[in-house]
Scaffold this active site. Structure first.
Site, PDB file in Angstrom:
ATOM      1  N   ASP A  27       0.841  -1.220   0.000  1.00 30.05           N
ATOM      2  CA  ASP A  27       0.000   0.000   0.000  1.00 30.05           C
ATOM      3  C   ASP A  27       0.864   1.253   0.000  1.00 30.05           C
ATOM      4  OD1 ASP A  27      -2.568  -1.565   1.902  1.00 30.05           O
ATOM      5  OD2 ASP A  27      -2.782  -0.622  -0.069  1.00 30.05           O
TER       6      ASP A  27
ATOM      7  N   ASP B 110     -10.865  -4.194  -1.684  1.00 25.06           N
ATOM      8  CA  ASP B 110      -9.785  -3.778  -0.794  1.00 25.06           C
ATOM      9  C   ASP B 110     -10.277  -2.864   0.321  1.00 25.06           C
ATOM     10  OD1 ASP B 110      -6.655  -1.921  -1.350  1.00 25.06           O
ATOM     11  OD2 ASP B 110      -7.459  -2.987   0.378  1.00 25.06           O
TER      12      ASP B 110
HETATM   13  C1  DX5 Z   1      -6.301   1.333   2.465  1.00 26.04           C
HETATM   14  C2  DX5 Z   1      -5.490   0.248   1.775  1.00 26.04           C
HETATM   15  C3  DX5 Z   1      -5.976  -1.134   2.107  1.00 26.04           C
HETATM   16  C4  DX5 Z   1      -5.919  -1.427   3.597  1.00 26.04           C
HETATM   17  C5  DX5 Z   1      -6.394  -2.835   3.845  1.00 26.04           C
HETATM   18  O1  DX5 Z   1      -5.990   2.580   1.897  1.00 26.04           O
HETATM   19  O2  DX5 Z   1      -5.550   0.388   0.370  1.00 26.04           O
HETATM   20  O3  DX5 Z   1      -5.200  -2.086   1.376  1.00 26.04           O
HETATM   21  O4  DX5 Z   1      -4.579  -1.297   4.048  1.00 26.04           O
HETATM   22  O5  DX5 Z   1      -6.246  -3.081   5.205  1.00 26.04           O
HETATM   23  P1  DX5 Z   1      -7.517  -3.500   6.112  1.00 26.04           P
HETATM   24  O6  DX5 Z   1      -7.807  -4.932   5.731  1.00 26.04           O
HETATM   25  O7  DX5 Z   1      -6.992  -3.357   7.508  1.00 26.04           O
HETATM   26  O8  DX5 Z   1      -8.644  -2.591   5.783  1.00 26.04           O
HETATM   27 ZN    ZN Z   2      -4.672  -1.289  -0.753  1.00 22.03          ZN
END
Ligand code: DX5
Ligand code: ZN
Length: 219
Positions: free
Chosen positions: A34, A179
């Site tokens: 990310d 996501d």
């Molecule tokens: C948010 C990111 C996601 C997030 C997913 O901006 O793109 O990939 O990190 O993590 P969780 O599963 O904790 O929402």
């Molecule tokens: Zn992400």
């Protein structure tokens, strides 16, 4: 069967190598990187995500699923090319002009990397339709980009239903990735809506048994 792309955003730096190793043993299909530039979203994770991607490249053959939450897409694509990621996702909201979007799709493909476009929860699903024939994957944000550990926004599930129907009706092969805020309790509604890959961060990283959690998510 839905594949799992584990987000490494909230992995603790001290335990990073062990965590990546344990995630691979637990059966993650991808590592989700990310990348945030502090402009498109508030946080800046550039250095940390480049470091994590390098660590993973050294210890694992699993594919890197790079998610760029950045304004200057080309510059960030260039900084990740040398790490030979499997796929790079950029945000539709970061590039407004159609010819610019087509140009960056071509550029990523020319470098032998699969191309994916992400849309935020408030972006209409129809806005991505013109690009579907040219991209390998579409990333449907089920939370506002910028943070891990948020709650999944229910109304985004309907967008997945709609785009799955559109992909089928048009005989396209575009992969659908969701996501944000995904866990064993809500992943089935996403599977039923038609996703191919689920990005999961907190629900795995904060669990005390990666293997168990991975099994529940893939069931
Ligand atoms: C948010 C990111 C996601 C997030 C997913 O901006 O793109 O990939 O990190 O993590 P969780 O599963 O904790 O929402
Ligand atoms: Zn992400």
């Amino acid at each position: 069967m839905v594949e799992i792309s584990t987000s490494v955003l909230s992995v603790d730096e001290e335990k990073a190598i062990t965590t990546f190793y344990n995630l691979e043993v637990a059966g993650t299909d991808y590592f989700h990187i990310d990348v945030m530039d502090g402009k498109f979203v508030k946080k800046d994770t550039t250095k940390k995500m480049l470091k994590y991607a390098e660590y993973i490249k050294h210890i694992s053959n699993l594919p890197l699923d790079v998610h760029l939450m950045v304004e200057d897409v080309k510059a960030y694509v260039d900084s990740f090319i040398s790490l030979d990621p499997d796929r790079i996702t950029f945000h539709l909201e970061a590039i407004r002009k159609k010819e610019e979007i087509i140009k960056i799709i071509k550029y990523i493909k020319e470098n032998g990397i699969k191309v994916s476009i992400a849309i935020k929860p408030n972006t209409k699903i129809e806005e991505i339709y013109p690009y579907l024939p040219y991209i390998n994957m579409v990333l449907i944000m089920t939370v506002e980009p910028g943070e891990g550990g948020q709650v999944l926004i229910e109304s985004t599930i309907n967008k997945i239903n709609k785009i799955k129907q559109y992909i089928n009706e048009n005989n396209l092969e575009t992969v659908i990735e969701a996501d944000g805020g995904i866990n064993p309790e809500n992943i089935n509604s996403l599977k039923n809506a038609g996703i191919d890959i689920a990005v999961v961060g907190t629900a795995i990283i904060n669990s005390n048994n990666f293997k168990e959690t991975m099994k529940k998510l893939k069931k």
